[in-house]
Design a protein around this motif. Structure first.
Motif, short mmCIF file in Angstrom:
data_model
loop_
_atom_site.label_atom_id
_atom_site.label_comp_id
_atom_site.label_asym_id
_atom_site.label_seq_id
_atom_site.Cartn_x
_atom_site.Cartn_y
_atom_site.Cartn_z
N GLY A 11 -16.12 48.32 -9.41
CA GLY A 11 -15.03 47.71 -10.17
C GLY A 11 -15.29 47.68 -11.66
O GLY A 11 -14.35 47.78 -12.46
N GLU A 12 -16.55 47.52 -12.08
CA GLU A 12 -16.84 47.43 -13.51
C GLU A 12 -16.51 48.75 -14.23
O GLU A 12 -15.86 48.76 -15.28
CB GLU A 12 -18.31 47.07 -13.71
N ARG A 13 -16.93 49.87 -13.66
CA ARG A 13 -16.64 51.16 -14.28
C ARG A 13 -15.15 51.45 -14.28
O ARG A 13 -14.61 52.02 -15.23
CB ARG A 13 -17.40 52.28 -13.55
N ARG A 14 -14.48 51.07 -13.19
CA ARG A 14 -13.04 51.31 -13.14
C ARG A 14 -12.32 50.51 -14.22
O ARG A 14 -11.40 51.01 -14.87
CB ARG A 14 -12.50 50.91 -11.77
N ASP A 15 -12.75 49.28 -14.47
CA ASP A 15 -12.11 48.47 -15.50
C ASP A 15 -12.32 49.06 -16.88
O ASP A 15 -11.42 49.02 -17.74
CB ASP A 15 -12.65 47.04 -15.45
N ARG A 16 -13.51 49.62 -17.12
CA ARG A 16 -13.74 50.25 -18.43
C ARG A 16 -12.86 51.49 -18.60
O ARG A 16 -12.37 51.77 -19.70
CB ARG A 16 -15.22 50.61 -18.57
N ARG A 17 -12.63 52.22 -17.55
CA ARG A 17 -11.77 53.39 -17.64
C ARG A 17 -10.31 52.98 -17.86
O ARG A 17 -9.57 53.63 -18.61
CB ARG A 17 -11.88 54.25 -16.39
N LEU A 18 -9.90 51.89 -17.24
CA LEU A 18 -8.56 51.40 -17.48
C LEU A 18 -8.38 50.96 -18.92
O LEU A 18 -7.28 51.08 -19.50
CB LEU A 18 -8.24 50.25 -16.52
N ALA A 19 -9.43 50.44 -19.53
CA ALA A 19 -9.36 50.10 -20.95
C ALA A 19 -9.12 51.34 -21.80
O ALA A 19 -8.36 51.31 -22.78
CB ALA A 19 -10.65 49.40 -21.38
N ALA A 20 -9.73 52.45 -21.42
CA ALA A 20 -9.49 53.70 -22.14
C ALA A 20 -8.04 54.15 -21.98
O ALA A 20 -7.43 54.67 -22.92
CB ALA A 20 -10.44 54.78 -21.64
N LEU A 21 -7.46 53.94 -20.81
CA LEU A 21 -6.04 54.28 -20.61
C LEU A 21 -5.14 53.39 -21.46
O LEU A 21 -4.09 53.85 -21.94
CB LEU A 21 -5.68 54.15 -19.12
N ARG A 22 -5.53 52.13 -21.61
CA ARG A 22 -4.75 51.26 -22.50
C ARG A 22 -4.79 51.77 -23.94
O ARG A 22 -3.82 51.64 -24.69
CB ARG A 22 -5.33 49.84 -22.44
N LEU A 23 -5.90 52.38 -24.29
CA LEU A 23 -6.03 52.89 -25.66
C LEU A 23 -5.07 54.04 -25.93
O LEU A 23 -4.60 54.21 -27.06
CB LEU A 23 -7.47 53.34 -25.91
N VAL A 24 -4.72 54.80 -24.90
CA VAL A 24 -3.81 55.93 -25.08
C VAL A 24 -2.36 55.57 -24.76
O VAL A 24 -1.51 56.45 -24.64
CB VAL A 24 -4.24 57.13 -24.22
N GLY A 25 -2.07 54.26 -24.58
CA GLY A 25 -0.68 53.85 -24.49
C GLY A 25 -0.22 53.23 -23.19
O GLY A 25 0.94 52.83 -23.07
N ALA A 26 -1.06 53.12 -22.17
CA ALA A 26 -0.64 52.51 -20.91
C ALA A 26 -0.53 50.99 -21.07
O ALA A 26 -1.35 50.37 -21.74
CB ALA A 26 -1.63 52.84 -19.80
N ASN A 27 0.53 50.41 -20.46
CA ASN A 27 0.67 48.95 -20.51
C ASN A 27 -0.06 48.31 -19.33
O ASN A 27 -0.63 48.98 -18.48
CB ASN A 27 2.15 48.55 -20.52
N ARG A 28 0.00 46.96 -19.26
CA ARG A 28 -0.73 46.25 -18.22
C ARG A 28 -0.23 46.59 -16.82
O ARG A 28 -1.01 46.78 -15.89
CB ARG A 28 -0.62 44.74 -18.45
N GLY A 29 1.08 46.65 -16.67
CA GLY A 29 1.64 46.98 -15.36
C GLY A 29 1.24 48.37 -14.90
O GLY A 29 0.95 48.58 -13.71
N MET A 30 1.21 49.33 -15.83
CA MET A 30 0.84 50.69 -15.45
C MET A 30 -0.62 50.76 -15.05
O MET A 30 -0.97 51.46 -14.09
CB MET A 30 1.12 51.65 -16.61
N THR A 31 -1.50 50.05 -15.77
CA THR A 31 -2.92 50.08 -15.39
C THR A 31 -3.13 49.47 -14.01
O THR A 31 -3.95 49.96 -13.22
CB THR A 31 -3.76 49.32 -16.42
N ALA A 32 -2.38 48.41 -13.71
CA ALA A 32 -2.50 47.81 -12.37
C ALA A 32 -2.02 48.79 -11.30
O ALA A 32 -2.62 48.89 -10.22
CB ALA A 32 -1.71 46.51 -12.30
N THR A 33 -0.95 49.54 -11.60
CA THR A 33 -0.44 50.50 -10.63
C THR A 33 -1.41 51.65 -10.46
O THR A 33 -1.61 52.15 -9.34
CB THR A 33 0.93 51.02 -11.08
N ILE A 34 -2.02 52.10 -11.55
CA ILE A 34 -3.02 53.18 -11.46
C ILE A 34 -4.20 52.73 -10.60
O ILE A 34 -4.71 53.47 -9.74
CB ILE A 34 -3.47 53.60 -12.86
#
Length: 781
Positions: A229-252
């Protein structure tokens, strides 16, 4: 033009698909994380599919039980014909293992065959089950081979066995007397009768077993979907950096977990089908099943898939609420705030309250509302373990941190940084241990319940000697004395022979026992003042006086031999005497009549059973098996009883063995869960471990810290689990009015199991630890 709702729906589907692609093609770390999750979910799904097969196993077992019933349960009399067979029970026991035996004698060419038997062999031969055949051929079982010294003409098929490991044999005879008491005539095998409701105690045990076995599997799957889970959360932070919102990161994240869960479900089906093929060769706690019996019910199998997928998605969404994934990093909400205790304690307290309110009387266990409240209460107690444990781990690390040797400080610091991940891996074993303690408390209480115990008091001359009773209903055709032969059996000190007959009042009252022997043998059974042929005596039960009480027996009273035999007149009774405690056949709660042959009469002697009372030394090796073997050599129809030993409750024993087998399987699953969790933590800390080794930290220190990091939460989890498990077991026993026993040895044994699991997990993670401390682990992109 696509409408906004449709656009949002398509966007959600694309996010799910993107999460699935990340799980497959997101690099080496993603592949490892997906594999670990799939393996964990697969093990859980396989266990649930085995659980979904329990109804099929039970139905098939009941069918086999019904098909091999060899008792005439109808009111009609069966006369001899070419379609009949004589049957007599000749069960035995060898070193605690029960062996089902039947002596059969076909009375014509069309005689019915027992299930699993293709043809009757010649007289003197027998057919045996594969497990009994293997037991007979095993080295060191010469006593059993001597007891069943008959040629083997074939093996019994699966249709005639309840399990692959059951020991059964059919011995063909040609001298059976159809009018002997235990012998019965049949024109077919099998009988179907409606299923009786379980007693409240066994029903409670079954409900508790289902909850106890399934909740740890759910905790295991919940931990598996959070691997990495820790690595996945860091990768989701990178997706937020390129424009994904909170709902999209949860769906991913949901798409990534969904793919891992589906892959794990497919792996679980493969593991189930593979394990199903080996089911016939594996026994847990003496319980085995046939491979064809392990067929999940379609509705339950579909429910397993839906429940696992829903649980994985729900756990993922709940975990996302505790993490703020921002474009420049990951902030964990649990890092700065202390866990609150009030709602964690409220869960087990709510469970105890519901257990008190669910069942007012044992009859309420057959009602829907009582069972629902009982299930909710048990779930609240067991889930309370997973709620209290993280708080306890957090408090422990705060109290123990900052001092001690280096391995200790490394372990405590690792728990402080990764306490949530550690708690997830330990939650499974904590829940399993809590359930095991509750089940053991419940089983111990039911086993000591006087209602379920059929053991009789042991009457023997001393603690080093016990008594046995050998009986043979020979229809009055005894040709030789049995006592002199049995007296020469190794370990036997004395053998006394007499005839035993049950007498029933004409009005259908409680049956009484008459023992028939000459004066010499009667003096060994009781303390007689004087004796001559034609006398009769009453025995006084232990703890009573020897006053001449003739309320049960009176001279001239008319009784009936057995239940439907001829009438018999009670002779004149000379005196009431004290029975010898060495022979339990003469020592009972009722006043037994001792009669000489002239007082009993020829008709009574002809209907009586040949009986030999034995006194044997307990210290002699396999003395009970020696006695059974000697009796079987005299006549295979000899039955031997050991009144000083508890006979137990067959229904309770069956449920107990099934539950212990399930608990064993769950503990193996939880050990696998801890191993996967430990490997994941080593992988997450690989760079930190490499840095420590580079600065000169010995690997032995790191291995010790890994062991302590496993032992501390496990020990704390065992303490919490044993407390809640004991409370749960005591509450369940209170529902049926049975006091809770104190079984400290079980608690210590379970604590030892937890320590052994921790040591085993540490040893298995050492290879991964050595690989993680290589200099290559310092590389970072």
């Amino acid at each position: 033009m696509v409408s906004p709702p449709v656009r949002r729906r398509l966007g959600g589907l694309r996010a799910l698909a993107f999460g699935a692609r990340l799980a497959l093609f997101g690099g080496r770390n993603s592949a490892i994380r997906t594999s670990l999750t799939a393996v964990g979910v697969g093990l859980g799904v396989a266990m649930l599919l085995f659980a979904a097969s329990v109804p099929t196993v039970r139905n098939h077992r009941d069918q086999r039980i019904h098909q091999r019933i060899d008792v005439n349960l109808s009111d009609r009399a069966i006369t001899r014909s070419d379609h009949t067979v004589l049957v007599r029970d000749i069960d035995t026991v060898f070193r605690g293992e029960k062996i089902r035996g039947r002596m059969v004698q076909p009375e014509g060419p069309a005689a019915p065959l027992p299930p699993g038997v293709l043809r009757y062999p010649r007289p003197g031969e027998m057919v045996v089950s594969p497990a009994l055949h293997k037991l007979l051929n095993a080295p060191g079982n010469g006593l059993l081979r001597e007891r069943l010294a008959h040629p083997i003409a074939g093996e019994i098929g699966d249709a005639g066995l309840l399990a692959p490991g059951e020991h059964v044999f059919y011995l063909v005879a040609n001298h059976m007397a159809p009018d002997a008491g235990p012998t019965r005539r049949l024109d077919h095998f099998g009988k179907t009768y409606p299923r009786k409701p379980l007693p409240p105690e066994l029903l409670l045990l079954c409900i508790a077993g289902i909850v106890v076995l399934l909740v740890p599997v759910g905790a295991f799957i919940a931990a598996a979907v959070r691997f990495g889970g820790e690595r996945r959360d860091r990768r989701l932070a990178a997706l937020r950096l390129v424009g994904a919102n909170r709902g999209m990161t949860a769906t991913i994240a949901a798409g990534e977990v969904a793919l891992s869960t589906l892959a794990g479900t497919a792996l679980g089906v493969v593991l189930f089908m593979t394990g199903r093929q080996f089911a016939g060769t594996v026994e847990l706690q003496g319980l085995g099943v046939f491979p064809q019996d392990l067929t999940p019910q379609p509705l339950l199998a579909a429910l397993v898939v839906v429940a696992v997928l829903s649980l994985s998605l729900g756990i993922t969404q709940l975990s996302m609420h505790k993490v703020a994934v921002e474009p420049l990093g990951v902030v964990r909400k649990s890092g700065s705030t202390s866990r609150r205790l009030w709602w964690r304690i409220a869960l087990p307290l709510l469970g105890l309250i519901l257990l008190r309110l669910s069942v007012r009387s044992p009859a309420d266990l057959h009602g829907t509302s009582g069972v629902v409240l009982l299930l909710i209460g048990m779930l609240s107690l067991l889930v309370g373990v997973t709620a209290v444990l993280p708080w306890a781990v957090e408090r422990l690390t705060r109290l123990l941190g900052g001092f001690g040797p280096l391995p200790w400080q490394l372990a405590v610091r690792g728990l402080q940084l990764n306490g949530e991940a550690t708690s997830r891996s330990v939650n499974g074993i904590a829940v399993a241990v809590a359930g095991a303690v509750a089940l053991q408390t419940l089983l111990t209480g039911l086993a000591h319940n006087p209602v379920d115990s059929t053991a009789r008091g042991a009457y023997g001359p001393s603690a080093s000697t016990r008594v046995a009773v050998a009986r043979l209903d020979d229809g009055g055709t005894r040709g030789a004395a049995y006592a002199p032969v049995l007296a020469t059996t190794p370990g036997v000190q004395r053998a006394v022979e007499f005839r035993e007959l049950s007498m029933s009042p004409l009005n259908g009252g409680f049956p009484q026992t008459v023992l028939i022997a000459d004066c010499a043998h009667l003096r060994l059974l009781a303390q007689l003042p004087s004796c001559s042929d034609g006398d009769a005596f009453l025995t006084a039960p232990p703890g009573t006086d020897t006053r001449h009480d003739l309320t049960t027996w009176a001279a001239g009273m008319k009784l009936r031999m057995d239940m439907y035999g001829p009438r018999w007149t009670v002779p004149h009774i000379a005196a009431t005497v004290r029975a010898t405690p060495a022979y339990p056949a003469a020592v009972s709660s009722e006043r037994t009549l001792l009669a000489t042959p002239e007082a009993a009469g020829h008709t009574a002697i002809a209907h009586a059973v040949s009986t030999v009372g034995l006194t044997y030394a307990t210290g002699f090796e396999d003395v009970e098996d020696h006695i059974r073997t000697a009796a079987a050599r005299l006549d295979p129809a000899f039955s031997v009883e050991f009144p000083g030993k508890s006979q137990g409750n067959p229904a309770l024993d069956g449920v107990r063995r099934a539950l212990l087998a399930g608990v064993t399987a769950v503990l193996v699953l939880i050990a696998a869960s801890m191993l996967l969790g430990a490997l994941e933590q080593v992988r997450e800390r690989a760079r930190v471990l490499s840095v420590l080794v580079a600065f000169g930290t010995p690997r032995r220190t790191l291995a010790t810290s890994v062991f302590l990091q496993s032992v501390l939460p496990v020990g704390l989890g065992l303490l919490v689990a044993e407390s809640i498990g004991t409370a749960l077991g005591s509450s369940l026993l209170d529902l049926v009015g049975i006091p809770a026993p104190r079984n400290w040895s079980t608690l210590l044994a379970i604590a030892g199991i937890g320590a052994t699991v921790s040591l085993g997990v540490t040893l298995l993670t050492l290879p991964a630890l050595w690989r993680s401390t290589r200099p290559q682990g310092l590389r970072h992109e």
